[in-house]
Scaffold this motif. Structure first.
Motif, PDB file in Angstrom:
ATOM      1  N   LEU A 181      95.235  37.906  15.077  1.00  0.00           N
ATOM      2  CA  LEU A 181      94.006  37.154  14.826  1.00  0.00           C
ATOM      3  C   LEU A 181      93.871  36.854  13.334  1.00  0.00           C
ATOM      4  CD1 LEU A 181      91.461  39.084  17.090  1.00  0.00           C
ATOM      5  CD2 LEU A 181      92.780  37.033  17.653  1.00  0.00           C
ATOM      6  N   GLU A 182      93.504  35.631  13.026  1.00  0.00           N
ATOM      7  CA  GLU A 182      93.426  35.219  11.633  1.00  0.00           C
ATOM      8  C   GLU A 182      91.987  35.164  11.143  1.00  0.00           C
ATOM      9  OE1 GLU A 182      95.469  31.483  11.489  1.00  0.00           O
ATOM     10  OE2 GLU A 182      97.438  32.395  11.760  1.00  0.00           O
ATOM     11  N   GLY A 183      91.831  35.269   9.829  1.00  0.00           N
ATOM     12  CA  GLY A 183      90.521  35.112   9.192  1.00  0.00           C
ATOM     13  C   GLY A 183      89.511  36.126   9.678  1.00  0.00           C
ATOM     14  N   ASP A 184      88.313  35.640   9.993  1.00  0.00           N
ATOM     15  CA  ASP A 184      87.209  36.511  10.393  1.00  0.00           C
ATOM     16  C   ASP A 184      87.204  36.859  11.879  1.00  0.00           C
ATOM     17  OD1 ASP A 184      86.250  36.559   7.808  1.00  0.00           O
ATOM     18  OD2 ASP A 184      84.880  34.877   8.105  1.00  0.00           O
ATOM     19  N   LYS A 185      88.149  36.353  12.638  1.00  0.00           N
ATOM     20  CA  LYS A 185      88.165  36.640  14.072  1.00  0.00           C
ATOM     21  C   LYS A 185      88.424  38.121  14.320  1.00  0.00           C
ATOM     22  CE  LYS A 185      89.766  32.244  15.966  1.00  0.00           C
ATOM     23  NZ  LYS A 185      90.831  31.603  16.763  1.00  0.00           N
ATOM     24  N   GLU A 186      87.683  38.671  15.271  1.00  0.00           N
ATOM     25  CA  GLU A 186      87.932  40.058  15.659  1.00  0.00           C
ATOM     26  C   GLU A 186      87.502  40.293  17.094  1.00  0.00           C
ATOM     27  OE1 GLU A 186      85.679  43.218  13.855  1.00  0.00           O
ATOM     28  OE2 GLU A 186      84.167  41.812  13.164  1.00  0.00           O
ATOM     29  N   VAL A 187      88.036  41.356  17.678  1.00  0.00           N
ATOM     30  CA  VAL A 187      87.648  41.779  19.020  1.00  0.00           C
ATOM     31  C   VAL A 187      86.365  42.593  18.874  1.00  0.00           C
ATOM     32  CG1 VAL A 187      88.314  43.116  21.059  1.00  0.00           C
ATOM     33  CG2 VAL A 187      90.060  41.858  19.756  1.00  0.00           C
ATOM     34  N   VAL A 188      85.270  42.089  19.459  1.00  0.00           N
ATOM     35  CA  VAL A 188      83.987  42.784  19.302  1.00  0.00           C
ATOM     36  C   VAL A 188      83.671  43.711  20.474  1.00  0.00           C
ATOM     37  CG1 VAL A 188      82.989  41.066  17.761  1.00  0.00           C
ATOM     38  CG2 VAL A 188      82.670  40.809  20.226  1.00  0.00           C
ATOM     39  N   MET A 189      84.412  43.586  21.576  1.00  0.00           N
ATOM     40  CA  MET A 189      84.205  44.455  22.730  1.00  0.00           C
ATOM     41  C   MET A 189      85.357  44.214  23.704  1.00  0.00           C
ATOM     42  SD  MET A 189      82.080  46.807  23.568  1.00  0.00           S
ATOM     43  CE  MET A 189      80.805  46.415  22.378  1.00  0.00           C
ATOM     44  N   THR A 190      85.624  45.204  24.542  1.00  0.00           N
ATOM     45  CA  THR A 190      86.647  45.030  25.579  1.00  0.00           C
ATOM     46  C   THR A 190      86.070  45.487  26.922  1.00  0.00           C
ATOM     47  OG1 THR A 190      87.697  47.228  25.585  1.00  0.00           O
ATOM     48  CG2 THR A 190      88.368  45.698  23.843  1.00  0.00           C
TER      49      THR A 190
END
Length: 197
Positions: A181-190
């Motif tokens: 994932l690039e930049g500010d993208k993130e996994v916030v929940m699964t």
């Protein structure tokens, strides 16, 4: 001649890159358990059978989570200012995919099984054949949108007798790197999903 051969190789390479995408069944968007019964039946489940979901269950699950529900492109969940800035990553034994609701396809990003990366903190999750990852770069509304998505997932699972559990215990930096994932993208929940044991 060299240009012709190079062009043919590029076309073959592009076709090979898409060969591992998964074309989904047409989602069933009617029927199921009445809403109030599904709300009453919704529970977290932590005992999963390792068997893969059927093609129809997988398609319906993804549509219920992040599908398109109107001719003008509205989603099954509300998003602030209709930005629709979430991405739904799907981890399967066969690799990492992104759900393309418009094309009704899972687009493969990697053939690596990353369920171990997202599930290692809670070993029960490793048996689940499907892990949904709610990805965003929206710091203000992203987690709220993820909540709407995983609630839809949970209600669909309740309606179909599937097991699921929302999970926040994972290494965000590790999974971000593993997914690329690039930049500010993130996994916030699964959310782990599967048939019950």
């Amino acid at each position: 001649m060299k240009k012709l051969i190079l062009g043919a190789m590029m076309v073959m390479s592009a076709a090979a890159a898409n060969a591992a995408d998964i074309k989904l069944n047409v989602p069933e968007t009617s029927g199921g358990m009445p809403l109030m019964e599904a709300i009453s039946a919704r529970r977290s489940g932590r005992m999963f059978d390792t068997k893969m979901l059927s093609g129809q269950h997988l398609s319906n699950l993804l549509w219920a989570t992040w599908g398109i529900s109107s001719d003008d492109g509205k989603r099954v969940i509300p998003t602030a200012r209709n930005q629709q800035d979430m991405e739904l990553y799907v981890l399967l034994p066969t690799g990492v995919y992104v759900y393309d609701a418009k094309g009704n396809v899972l687009v493969q990003k990697s053939d690596k099984d990353l369920r171990e990366v997202v599930g290692k903190e809670q070993k029960f999750a490793l048996d689940a054949p499907v892990h949904l990852l709610f990805v965003t770069k929206d710091k203000k509304y992203g987690e709220m949108h993820a909540g709407s998505m995983y609630q839809n997932t949970s209600l669909y699972c309740a309606s179909e007798g599937l097991k699921c559990v929302v999970r926040g215990l994972y290494d965000r930096a590790e999974i971000k790197a593993a997914l690329g994932l690039e930049g500010d993208k993130e996994v916030v929940m699964t959310e782990a999903v599967g048939y019950g044991k």
